[in-house]
Motif scaffolding. Structure first.
Motif, PDB file in Angstrom:
ATOM      1  N   ARG A 145      -6.485  12.400  -2.938  1.00 41.65           N
ATOM      2  CA  ARG A 145      -5.912  12.287  -4.286  1.00 41.65           C
ATOM      3  C   ARG A 145      -6.736  13.085  -5.290  1.00 41.65           C
ATOM      4  N   MET A 146      -8.051  13.046  -5.152  1.00 43.89           N
ATOM      5  CA  MET A 146      -8.910  13.800  -6.063  1.00 43.89           C
ATOM      6  C   MET A 146      -8.679  15.300  -5.926  1.00 43.89           C
ATOM      7  N   ARG A 147      -8.520  15.768  -4.697  1.00 46.69           N
ATOM      8  CA  ARG A 147      -8.311  17.206  -4.473  1.00 46.69           C
ATOM      9  C   ARG A 147      -6.927  17.643  -4.936  1.00 46.69           C
ATOM     10  N   GLU A 148      -5.968  16.726  -4.924  1.00 46.93           N
ATOM     11  CA  GLU A 148      -4.665  17.053  -5.495  1.00 46.93           C
ATOM     12  C   GLU A 148      -4.750  17.182  -7.014  1.00 46.93           C
ATOM     13  N   LEU A 149      -5.543  16.298  -7.631  1.00 44.84           N
ATOM     14  CA  LEU A 149      -5.709  16.357  -9.080  1.00 44.84           C
ATOM     15  C   LEU A 149      -6.502  17.586  -9.503  1.00 44.84           C
ATOM     16  N   ASP A 150      -7.479  17.975  -8.706  1.00 48.15           N
ATOM     17  CA  ASP A 150      -8.313  19.136  -9.016  1.00 48.15           C
ATOM     18  C   ASP A 150      -8.619  19.866  -7.709  1.00 48.15           C
ATOM     19  N   VAL A 172     -11.415   5.852   1.820  1.00 48.45           N
ATOM     20  CA  VAL A 172     -12.219   6.840   1.091  1.00 48.45           C
ATOM     21  C   VAL A 172     -11.616   8.233   1.252  1.00 48.45           C
ATOM     22  N   GLU A 173     -11.193   8.574   2.474  1.00 45.69           N
ATOM     23  CA  GLU A 173     -10.604   9.901   2.702  1.00 45.69           C
ATOM     24  C   GLU A 173      -9.289  10.059   1.936  1.00 45.69           C
ATOM     25  N   ARG A 174      -8.489   8.998   1.863  1.00 49.39           N
ATOM     26  CA  ARG A 174      -7.258   9.084   1.080  1.00 49.39           C
ATOM     27  C   ARG A 174      -7.568   9.275  -0.409  1.00 49.39           C
ATOM     28  N   THR A 175      -8.634   8.649  -0.853  1.00 53.60           N
ATOM     29  CA  THR A 175      -9.041   8.829  -2.253  1.00 53.60           C
ATOM     30  C   THR A 175      -9.501  10.258  -2.503  1.00 53.60           C
ATOM     31  N   LEU A 180      -7.276   0.737  -9.068  1.00 54.54           N
ATOM     32  CA  LEU A 180      -6.312   1.756  -8.690  1.00 54.54           C
ATOM     33  C   LEU A 180      -5.962   1.568  -7.217  1.00 54.54           C
ATOM     34  N   GLU A 181      -4.920   2.249  -6.781  1.00 54.35           N
ATOM     35  CA  GLU A 181      -4.549   2.238  -5.368  1.00 54.35           C
ATOM     36  C   GLU A 181      -4.755   3.627  -4.790  1.00 54.35           C
ATOM     37  N   THR A 182      -5.104   3.675  -3.502  1.00 51.27           N
ATOM     38  CA  THR A 182      -5.432   4.960  -2.899  1.00 51.27           C
ATOM     39  C   THR A 182      -4.254   5.930  -2.887  1.00 51.27           C
ATOM     40  N   GLY A 183      -3.030   5.419  -2.939  1.00 48.43           N
ATOM     41  CA  GLY A 183      -1.878   6.302  -2.849  1.00 48.43           C
ATOM     42  C   GLY A 183      -1.497   6.982  -4.147  1.00 48.43           C
ATOM     43  N   HIS A 184      -2.189   6.675  -5.239  1.00 49.37           N
ATOM     44  CA  HIS A 184      -1.803   7.215  -6.541  1.00 49.37           C
ATOM     45  C   HIS A 184      -2.937   8.048  -7.125  1.00 49.37           C
ATOM     46  N   VAL A 200     -10.971   1.127  -6.161  1.00 56.43           N
ATOM     47  CA  VAL A 200      -9.760   1.622  -5.514  1.00 56.43           C
ATOM     48  C   VAL A 200      -9.466   0.721  -4.325  1.00 56.43           C
ATOM     49  N   THR A 201      -8.271   0.154  -4.281  1.00 55.35           N
ATOM     50  CA  THR A 201      -7.892  -0.709  -3.166  1.00 55.35           C
ATOM     51  C   THR A 201      -7.058   0.079  -2.162  1.00 55.35           C
ATOM     52  N   THR A 202      -7.214  -0.263  -0.886  1.00 53.13           N
ATOM     53  CA  THR A 202      -6.541   0.487   0.166  1.00 53.13           C
ATOM     54  C   THR A 202      -5.066   0.130   0.298  1.00 53.13           C
ATOM     55  N   ARG A 203      -4.617  -0.884  -0.429  1.00 57.55           N
ATOM     56  CA  ARG A 203      -3.192  -1.246  -0.435  1.00 57.55           C
ATOM     57  C   ARG A 203      -2.868  -1.916  -1.751  1.00 57.55           C
ATOM     58  N   PRO A 204      -1.587  -2.043  -2.095  1.00 58.62           N
ATOM     59  CA  PRO A 204      -1.217  -2.714  -3.345  1.00 58.62           C
ATOM     60  C   PRO A 204      -1.567  -4.206  -3.302  1.00 58.62           C
ATOM     61  N   THR A 205      -1.758  -4.781  -4.493  1.00 56.83           N
ATOM     62  CA  THR A 205      -1.982  -6.216  -4.605  1.00 56.83           C
ATOM     63  C   THR A 205      -0.704  -6.966  -4.215  1.00 56.83           C
ATOM     64  N   ARG A 206      -0.859  -8.090  -3.515  1.00 59.09           N
ATOM     65  CA  ARG A 206       0.300  -8.878  -3.102  1.00 59.09           C
ATOM     66  C   ARG A 206      -0.049 -10.357  -3.155  1.00 59.09           C
ATOM     67  N   ARG A 207       0.944 -11.188  -2.872  1.00 57.53           N
ATOM     68  CA  ARG A 207       0.700 -12.623  -2.851  1.00 57.53           C
ATOM     69  C   ARG A 207      -0.407 -12.964  -1.858  1.00 57.53           C
TER      70      ARG A 207
END
Length: 429
Positions: free
Chosen positions: A21-26, A15-18, A213-217, A187-194
């Motif tokens: 990202r929001m504060r970077e966007l705005d 949540v904090e990483r998200t 979405l992913e938290t890093g983007h 929003v997922t905390t990591r990318p999707t994988r096998r």
């Protein structure tokens, strides 16, 4: 108009990483958070962040409860921000589901410019917060490494250290499923994988309209931009709305499959009570309307998440209702009732959707069909039905310890902190 986003999730690092990202966007976005870890002692820790300040305040509440926090501080603070901030992110405590909060945002009346909610009829035009802000989206953060275990288990919030309130008996599954199901964006905390096929299949069916979405983007969909036409945007659903939203896939993927159960005869209460065990193992979510033979006029709402289930009173069928009830039902419900009207039963029906993850949907379907009245019981009529054993009362939790075998007196519906009737039917928070 000020734009509002409701952000929730159990994994607070995600949540904090998200939020970052929001504060970077705005950079000018206002982030409002109420930490409820100290709620049992009547204290709430409020944090307000924007491009200039990071302010923390301890609030002393007369009654240490979620309802007081929302009514006495969350809503008034949002009213004060309306028109002053371009964007606000309401960061919910991890133990909160977004739907009841959004219900309060759209229902509880507040006085514009006042520091507290007002009652109607005081001459100062009170209105809900959503009349003053634009609720753009509910964003939920999930951890793929543990969300599915959370969503299918039976651990309670106190057992996981997520609540210290003595009367909080919700399960982690109820929280995890409620947060994901009501999301406009996941929003997922990591990318999707096998190896993520099961959780992907479950989320595709639980929240089919929500983009992932992913938290890093950074992505402006975090602010509700560019969402699909079917996005809920924080508006709670009604008891009589379609149970399948957004055309989720119905075909099975591995052990994940959706069962749609419908029938036009009432349940035998005792046999239904026994059949509910099939919904408590290998099932992520059950939702729907139930018609019991012992109470032909009552709509019961059933919800389960993981190993917890509740049935509660959620209004009345239109069959046999007077003109006033028909007028109050609204155009959409009247139209749907008329389309499916039965010459004997009217709009009364069984409608359940069961999201299975490992459970055999054919076995569940058979158990539910076996709980319906037989042809002989149906022919006996409503006078005979009234004498059937009924363990439910007007609200009922599963698993239960020693259910009453006689029909209890109505006690009213309980708040939707655990699965229960929908908010637009109950009106409390």
């Amino acid at each position: 108009m000020t734009e509002l986003v409701v952000l929730c999730g159990i994994p607070q690092d995600g949540v904090e990483r998200t939020i970052s990202r929001m504060r970077e966007l705005d950079p000018q976005v206002v982030v409002l958070h109420h930490d409820l870890h100290d709620l049992g002692r009547g204290r709430v820790h409020r944090r307000w962040r924007d491009d200039r300040t990071d302010e923390r305040t301890v609030l002393e509440l007369a009654h240490g409860c979620v309802s007081c926090t929302i009514r006495e501080d969350v809503l008034p603070t949002l009213v004060a921000l309306a028109g002053r901030a371009r964007r606000v992110v309401l960061h919910l405590d991890p133990r909160l589901e977004p739907e009841p909060v959004c219900w309060a945002l759209g229902t509880v009346l507040c006085e514009p410019g006042s520091s507290a909610p007002r009652a109607p009829g005081d001459g100062r035009d009170p209105c809900p917060v959503t009349d003053l802000v634009d609720l753009r989206a509910v964003v939920t953060v999930v951890d793929p490494d543990r969300w599915l275990d959370d969503a299918s288990g039976d651990a309670t919030l106190p057992e996981r250290g997520l609540s210290t309130l003595p009367d909080d008996e919700r399960t982690v599954a109820q929280l995890a499923v409620g947060q994901a199901e009501f999301a406009d964006v996941l929003v997922t905390t990591r990318p999707t994988r096998r190896g993520d096929d099961r959780i992907t299949a479950v989320l595709d069916r639980l929240s089919p309209t929500a983009p992932r979405l992913e938290t890093g983007h950074g992505d402006h969909r975090l602010f509700g931009d560019g969402l699909p036409a079917g996005a809920r945007r924080g508006v709670p659903g009604g008891v009589h709305e379609p149970l399948l939203r957004g055309e989720p896939p119905l075909e099975g993927v591995g052990g994940v499959r959706t069962l749609v159960f419908s029938a036009r005869r009432p349940f035998h209460p005792d046999r239904l009570h026994e059949a509910l065990d099939h919904l408590l193992d290998g099932v992520v979510r059950t939702r729907g309307r139930v018609w019991l033979a012992t109470r032909p006029g009552a709509v019961l709402w059933l919800e389960s998440a993981g190993g917890g289930l509740r049935i509660g009173h959620a209004g009345d069928w239109l069959a046999g209702a007077d003109e006033q009830a028909w007028a109050a039902a609204g155009d959409e419900r009247r139209a749907l009732a008329a389309l499916a009207w039965h010459p004997r039963w009217g709009d009364r029906a069984q409608d359940l959707v069961v999201l299975c993850d490992g459970a055999d949907p054919d076995r569940i379907d058979g158990a539910l069909h076996g709980a319906l009245l037989s042809d002989a019981e149906l022919a006996a009529g409503e006078t005979a039905w009234a004498g059937l054993p009924d363990p439910f009362g007007w609200t009922h939790d599963e698993p239960c310890d020693t259910p009453e075998r006689d029909t209890p007196e109505p006690t009213g519906s309980s708040p939707r902190r655990a699965p229960a009737p929908r908010r637009d039917e109950e009106g409390d928070i």
